[in-house]
Write an enzyme that holds these catalytic residues in place. Structure first.
Site, PDB file in Angstrom:
ATOM      1  N   GLY A  36     -27.159 -30.223 -37.558  1.00 47.04           N
ATOM      2  CA  GLY A  36     -27.462 -29.039 -37.750  1.00 47.04           C
ATOM      3  C   GLY A  36     -26.383 -28.036 -38.640  1.00 47.04           C
ATOM      4  N   CYS A 183     -28.645 -27.254 -27.698  1.00 47.69           N
ATOM      5  CA  CYS A 183     -29.916 -26.638 -28.560  1.00 47.69           C
ATOM      6  C   CYS A 183     -31.253 -27.347 -28.441  1.00 47.69           C
ATOM      7  CB  CYS A 183     -29.444 -27.085 -30.036  1.00 47.69           C
ATOM      8  SG  CYS A 183     -28.540 -26.159 -31.055  1.00 47.69           S
ATOM      9  N   CYS A 336      -7.985 -21.317 -75.130  1.00 44.80           N
ATOM     10  CA  CYS A 336      -9.423 -21.160 -74.594  1.00 44.80           C
ATOM     11  C   CYS A 336     -10.084 -20.149 -75.482  1.00 44.80           C
ATOM     12  CB  CYS A 336      -9.474 -20.932 -73.089  1.00 44.80           C
ATOM     13  SG  CYS A 336      -8.938 -19.312 -72.522  1.00 44.80           S
TER      14      CYS A 336
END
Ligand SMILES: [Zn+2]
Length: 378
Positions: A36, A183, A336
């Site tokens: 989980g 759990c 750029c």
């Protein structure tokens, strides 16, 4: 498949950039428990480009795992979790190394599992495993990103980072197993481990890349039934094993190894469009490296510019890469769109030992305006 645009969304974060990406690419992380917590953690760390992930779990996929472990499908039921996870993660990112280990962490193998890794993520829900892992991390000086869930609550922290406390500073002795139901016994809503797992993954990326302020010395508790998060300060216990000289030395060694030796704040010459124009017409013109994406290059580029998108730069300086064999005093101008991405790349390359690298401040947009209007603006 274009490798260069994979990390574009995080590369453009100024505080992360190519430096952060390069640090992730070098990082070696072990995730203990691929359930989980571990399954979402692994998904996001693989996606972000953590270079090496070791997955440790001795379980097989069960149907009742699927409600909270999105790495797995119905076809995986009955198969080893680490193998299914490795296959799914490689399909998401084929550029990183995934090592599955079908094992349960115990006091006798924890040291061997932690050794050789920069960070450990705790995705287990069994206390003997957690304590064995904690002790091994303290001995190795490696931080542990802890998380646990129960019903509609969860908590997490980063233990053993710098001078921060460890898990045993908070919970010195392992409680009786009967007092710590899992759990399976208590039940958990599937989204709860998802929330905690993504907080753990976030902390891992921060610790590895140097981004932000890690959640060390603090315990974050989430009561999701009320939608409330609380933070508790945790102090190191002076009588804890993590305060022993060997443990302190191990943490100091980790910090030294993980802190970049070259600071990214060195001065990089900033060139205007006319500076670049002048330089390119010289007798020994510098190489003009365009670090934009391919679609931008197709839209508009400066004649002679070499396309080398930003996302591929950390790989390009690795052995075998396009920049690896280049003499470090080669004159380079980085360009750029406006000068932001290129400035990051210029700093990164300077940090890699390039001594003659400049940034084109203003980028191709300034070139279109000031030098060559036939280059389209976008
Ligand atoms: Zn401690």
């Amino acid at each position: 498949m274009s490798e260069t645009s994979r990390y574009a969304r995080q590369l453009t974060l100024p505080e992360f950039g190519v430096h952060g990406q390069a640090r992730l690419a070098r990082a070696r992380v072990v995730i203990v428990g691929v359930g989980g917590l571990g399954a979402p953690i692994a998904t996001y760390l693989a996606g972000a480009g953590v270079g090496h992930l070791t997955l440790v779990d001795d379980d097989v996929v069960a149907l009742h795992n699927l409600h909270r472990q999105p790495l797995y499908t119905e076809a995986d039921v009955g198969r080893a979790k680490v193998e299914c996870a490795a296959t799914a993660l490689r399909a998401r990112n084929g550029t990183i190394t995934i090592v599955p280990r079908a094992a349960r962490v115990t006091a006798s193998n924890a040291d061997a599992i932690v050794t050789g890794h920069d960070l450990v993520l705790d995705g287990t829900d069994t206390l003997p495993t957690r304590y064995a892992l904690t002790d091994a991390c303290v001995r190795a000086g490696v931080p542990l990103v802890y998380g646990s869930v129960s019903r509609l609550e969860g908590q997490m922290s980063v233990f053993g980072l710098g001078n921060g406390p460890c898990y045993r500073c908070l919970f010195p002795e392992m409680p009786d197993a009967a007092l710590a139901p899992s759990c399976a016994e208590q039940g958990v809503l599937g989204v709860v481990p998802g929330v905690i797992a993504l907080l753990q993954a976030t902390e891992a990326l921060k610790v590895l890349s140097g981004l932000g302020t890690p959640l060390a010395g603090r315990l974050l508790h989430a009561d999701l039934s009320r939608g409330v998060f609380h933070e508790f300060m945790i102090a190191a216990r002076t009588d804890c094993a993590c305060r022993a000289p060997a443990a302190v030395a191990a943490r100091a060694a980790w910090t030294a190894a993980m802190t970049p030796s070259s600071t990214p704040h060195m001065a990089i010459p900033q060139l205007t469009a006319s500076d670049v124009h002048y330089a390119l017409r010289g007798e020994h013109p510098p190489r003009l490296i365009d670090v934009r994406e391919p679609w931008e290059y197709e839209t508009a580029h400066i004649e002679g510019a070499e396309l080398m998108p930003m996302g591929g730069i950390p790989l390009a300086v690795q052995p075998g890469g396009a920049l690896a064999e280049l003499p470090r005093d080669t004159a380079l101008i980085i360009q750029c769109h406006h000068g932001g991405r290129s400035n990051q790349v210029a700093h990164f390359l300077a940090g890699q030992g390039f001594t003659n690298v400049s940034n084109f401040d203003g980028g191709i947009d300034a070139w279109s305006i000031e030098i060559d209007p036939s280059v389209p603006r976008y």
